[in-house]
Design a protein around this motif. Sequence first.
Motif, PDB file in Angstrom:
ATOM      1  N   MET A  82      -8.706  76.100  36.333  1.00  0.00           N
ATOM      2  CA  MET A  82      -8.528  74.677  36.063  1.00  0.00           C
ATOM      3  C   MET A  82      -8.226  73.857  37.304  1.00  0.00           C
ATOM      4  SD  MET A  82      -6.547  74.502  32.388  1.00  0.00           S
ATOM      5  CE  MET A  82      -5.152  75.525  32.874  1.00  0.00           C
ATOM      6  N   GLN A  99     -14.093  77.082  29.827  1.00  0.00           N
ATOM      7  CA  GLN A  99     -12.830  77.727  29.471  1.00  0.00           C
ATOM      8  C   GLN A  99     -13.057  78.889  28.500  1.00  0.00           C
ATOM      9  OE1 GLN A  99      -9.765  75.050  28.244  1.00  0.00           O
ATOM     10  NE2 GLN A  99      -8.416  76.658  27.510  1.00  0.00           N
ATOM     11  N   LEU A 101      -6.438  81.614  34.589  1.00  0.00           N
ATOM     12  CA  LEU A 101      -6.779  80.379  33.883  1.00  0.00           C
ATOM     13  C   LEU A 101      -6.303  79.161  34.657  1.00  0.00           C
ATOM     14  CD1 LEU A 101      -8.202  79.442  31.367  1.00  0.00           C
ATOM     15  CD2 LEU A 101      -6.029  79.505  30.146  1.00  0.00           C
TER      16      LEU A 101
END
Length: 282
Positions: free
Chosen positions: A121, A266, A117
Amino acid sequence: MSIIHRPVIVGVDGSPAAFGAVRWGADLAARMGRSLRIMHALGMPGPFEEVIDEQGLVLDAAAEARLWYPGLHVTTSTWHGQPAHVLREQSRHAELIVVGSRGHGGFHALRVGSVGLNLAMYSHCPVLVVHHAERWAGPEAALPSGRPVVVGADGSLGGRQALELAFREASARQVPLIAVRAWQEPPSRHARRAGPDRLAADLATELAADLEPLRAKDPAVRLEPRVVHGPPVQVLLDEARDALMVVLGARGHGGFTGLRIGSVTQHVVQHADAPVLIARHA
């Protein structure tokens, strides 16, 4: 003047998922004509963490990659530091980063680990997050082939970057490219300027125009535009069920420019079953 070729980097941690990620990374590197760099970052061990033979770990992974793809140039490196930070910094010099969605030390209820994750990002290059990568860790497991590449094409800058990246993958694998644009009615009737049929037709026209420049690059790639009514996250998750991979832009329409990753991307990264490739430009 010499040309520096950026490698495909795979982060490994000794888990079965990491070896599956190496399988995907080696395949991508071979298709792209790039070298493969296998990296392990050693953070500060906790009192109950297993001690891994770091050098042996990356060397074993490299041996597997060479076995799968003879002739592939493979290098290894071991770093001290938090894995997310190390890989994020190395992404400045990479063509692409590959990680498994979950490795050691995570909560099983989470679909994507903190490293995956974080890279989604903040990476400086495209990132492939391979869900359930342990499926491809064994020598007998073949990577999926023949399935289409699915791309979220919302007309934004991130969507156009995703289209370019998805087309490259579909062309290299000679599989169809399904370009998906999801839509919903405006929340207020007063905000609706056209009926649903007109809105869907306009979006289909826009999507066809976005795909037109790609047709000349490789006419052999079958392009399938799909304009689907529904929430974007659910539409993309549905399309991803039978996909080889899903390609998304880091940011789409409707987000704050200060955020590094959009809410749709996401959610798809966290919940898709197929590998998710996030388009990013340095």
